[in-house]
Design a protein around this motif. Structure first.
Motif, PDB file in Angstrom:
ATOM      1  N   ALA A 229      -9.646   1.822  -9.220  1.00 32.25           N
ATOM      2  CA  ALA A 229      -9.780   3.103  -8.532  1.00 32.25           C
ATOM      3  C   ALA A 229      -8.920   4.168  -9.188  1.00 32.25           C
ATOM      4  O   ALA A 229      -9.344   5.313  -9.360  1.00 32.25           O
ATOM      5  N   ALA A 230      -7.722   3.791  -9.578  1.00 30.69           N
ATOM      6  CA  ALA A 230      -6.821   4.752 -10.198  1.00 30.69           C
ATOM      7  C   ALA A 230      -7.396   5.269 -11.514  1.00 30.69           C
ATOM      8  O   ALA A 230      -7.346   6.466 -11.805  1.00 30.69           O
TER       9      ALA A 230
ATOM     10  N   GLY B 118      -8.097  -9.620  -5.293  1.00 26.42           N
ATOM     11  CA  GLY B 118      -8.903  -8.437  -5.584  1.00 26.42           C
ATOM     12  C   GLY B 118      -8.225  -7.121  -5.286  1.00 26.42           C
ATOM     13  O   GLY B 118      -8.691  -6.071  -5.721  1.00 26.42           O
ATOM     14  N   LEU B 119      -7.128  -7.177  -4.565  1.00 28.16           N
ATOM     15  CA  LEU B 119      -6.511  -5.916  -4.140  1.00 28.16           C
ATOM     16  C   LEU B 119      -5.989  -5.096  -5.309  1.00 28.16           C
ATOM     17  O   LEU B 119      -6.350  -3.929  -5.484  1.00 28.16           O
TER      18      LEU B 119
ATOM     19  N   LEU C 198       0.830  -1.203   0.000  1.00 27.75           N
ATOM     20  CA  LEU C 198       0.000   0.000   0.000  1.00 27.75           C
ATOM     21  C   LEU C 198       0.863   1.252   0.000  1.00 27.75           C
ATOM     22  O   LEU C 198       0.560   2.229  -0.687  1.00 27.75           O
ATOM     23  N   HIS C 199       1.933   1.203   0.768  1.00 30.79           N
ATOM     24  CA  HIS C 199       2.826   2.366   0.763  1.00 30.79           C
ATOM     25  C   HIS C 199       3.438   2.577  -0.616  1.00 30.79           C
ATOM     26  O   HIS C 199       3.505   3.703  -1.114  1.00 30.79           O
TER      27      HIS C 199
ATOM     28  N   HIS D 113     -10.592   5.197 -12.427  1.00 27.13           N
ATOM     29  CA  HIS D 113     -11.750   5.976 -12.021  1.00 27.13           C
ATOM     30  C   HIS D 113     -11.360   7.408 -11.716  1.00 27.13           C
ATOM     31  O   HIS D 113     -11.946   8.361 -12.214  1.00 27.13           O
ATOM     32  N   GLN D 114     -10.365   7.535 -10.882  1.00 27.83           N
ATOM     33  CA  GLN D 114      -9.967   8.867 -10.422  1.00 27.83           C
ATOM     34  C   GLN D 114      -9.393   9.684 -11.555  1.00 27.83           C
ATOM     35  O   GLN D 114      -9.635  10.886 -11.648  1.00 27.83           O
TER      36      GLN D 114
ATOM     37  N   GLY E 196      -8.639  -3.777  -7.517  1.00 27.73           N
ATOM     38  CA  GLY E 196      -9.332  -2.674  -6.854  1.00 27.73           C
ATOM     39  C   GLY E 196      -8.565  -1.381  -6.976  1.00 27.73           C
ATOM     40  O   GLY E 196      -9.142  -0.333  -7.303  1.00 27.73           O
ATOM     41  N   VAL E 197      -7.278  -1.446  -6.747  1.00 24.10           N
ATOM     42  CA  VAL E 197      -6.467  -0.233  -6.812  1.00 24.10           C
ATOM     43  C   VAL E 197      -6.403   0.291  -8.245  1.00 24.10           C
ATOM     44  O   VAL E 197      -6.535   1.495  -8.482  1.00 24.10           O
TER      45      VAL E 197
ATOM     46  N   LEU F  65       2.246   4.836  -8.663  1.00 21.47           N
ATOM     47  CA  LEU F  65       0.921   4.390  -9.091  1.00 21.47           C
ATOM     48  C   LEU F  65       0.812   4.478 -10.609  1.00 21.47           C
ATOM     49  O   LEU F  65       0.245   3.599 -11.263  1.00 21.47           O
TER      50      LEU F  65
ATOM     51  N   SER G 148       1.031   4.242  -2.854  1.00 20.61           N
ATOM     52  CA  SER G 148       0.475   5.532  -2.422  1.00 20.61           C
ATOM     53  C   SER G 148       1.243   6.714  -2.994  1.00 20.61           C
ATOM     54  O   SER G 148       0.884   7.859  -2.745  1.00 20.61           O
TER      55      SER G 148
ATOM     56  N   ARG H  86     -12.223  10.981 -13.501  1.00 21.02           N
ATOM     57  CA  ARG H  86     -12.949  11.967 -12.712  1.00 21.02           C
ATOM     58  C   ARG H  86     -12.188  13.295 -12.678  1.00 21.02           C
ATOM     59  O   ARG H  86     -12.780  14.367 -12.839  1.00 21.02           O
ATOM     60  N   LEU H  87     -10.888  13.214 -12.507  1.00 23.45           N
ATOM     61  CA  LEU H  87     -10.105  14.437 -12.422  1.00 23.45           C
ATOM     62  C   LEU H  87      -9.958  15.104 -13.784  1.00 23.45           C
ATOM     63  O   LEU H  87      -9.854  16.324 -13.884  1.00 23.45           O
TER      64      LEU H  87
ATOM     65  N   PRO I 135       2.199   8.915  -6.255  1.00 29.70           N
ATOM     66  CA  PRO I 135       1.645   9.161  -7.594  1.00 29.70           C
ATOM     67  C   PRO I 135       2.517   8.616  -8.720  1.00 29.70           C
ATOM     68  O   PRO I 135       1.998   8.003  -9.662  1.00 29.70           O
TER      69      PRO I 135
END
Lengths: 120, 120
Positions: free
Chosen positions: B109-110, B101-102, B28-29, B112-113, B105-106, B37, B32, B116-117, B34
């Motif tokens: 989400a990435a 699923g992790l 996760l770290h 998606h964002q 999921g990430v 990711l 996290s 959105r942005l 940018p």
DNA sequence: GGTTTTGTACGATTTCCATCGTAGTACGGC
DNA sequence: GCCGTACTACGATGGAAATCGTACAAAACC
């Protein structure tokens, strides 16, 4: 009509990011700390509002405050004052809408790992 | 019999964590940041080995090396030298077994964002 | 061998962050 | 009004991490 003996929200209000201000990087960073991941797991398991004090974390009170603030400011939890207590609540539905499957994935992974590490 | 024109792996070898050494907090770290990711999204989209140089990141070369090392040491990617290039590859299947699923999921989400942005 | 390409190693810097202790505040109850 | 409870604010501190530049190394190619 009282549904609970919990005191009503007090006047003190806390700043929360709006849903469209929540950033994946911040959420992931918030979840990447063991203490905070533990808090989130507990909130997900118990499923309601929990006072900060019920988490028996191996850190000082000020550090505890810090972790809850990080979770709140990243959009993972919502917090509200009730009397002298400060209740925390997962923003599960909002996160699900924003990042479908993410929170579940992390929680499942956390439990997975807990079991895996316990068996070693 | 040559399947590709890609050079064979060279003698230089890199240290990777074993599957059972991978820790959720570290993953996760790693995700996290940018830059990292972005790297992971690209690796997932393109779906194979990519040289570090194909990522046009707005940071210096040494910083780039740093980010790839964090990803490798946290268990998110695998790296191998081919000639002068260093190829990176998502450890998608291993992560899926470890944390079902992790990663999806990430990544979801990435994306998606990102959309959105972009629409703001 | 010399050159180019690609990435590393190392040191410096600067910023962030997890932690703590102490002093203080808000609220509920007496 | 006073006290206890629960949490905060602030400052300090030590350690991690992101960034950079420079000098270097390994491989491919001529």
């Amino acid at each position: 009509m009282a549904t609970q003996q919990a005191p009503a929200p007090s006047g003190r209000v806390l700043d929360h990011p709006d849903v469209d201000e929540i950033r994946l990087e911040h959420v992931l960073h918030a979840l990447s700390d063991p203490m905070r991941l533990r808090i989130v797991c507990r909130l997900a398991t118990d499923g309601g509002e929990l006072a900060c004090s019920v988490f028996d974390l191996p850190v000082s009170k000020s550090t505890c405050t810090h972790h809850f603030r990080v979770l709140r400011e990243s959009g993972v939890i919502q917090q509200i004052y009730r009397g002298t207590a400060k209740m925390s609540l997962l923003r599960a539905e909002e996160l699900e809408r924003l990042f479908p499957g993410l929170l579940d994935g992390v929680l499942t992974a956390a439990r997975h790992q807990e079991q895996r590490l316990a068996a070693s």
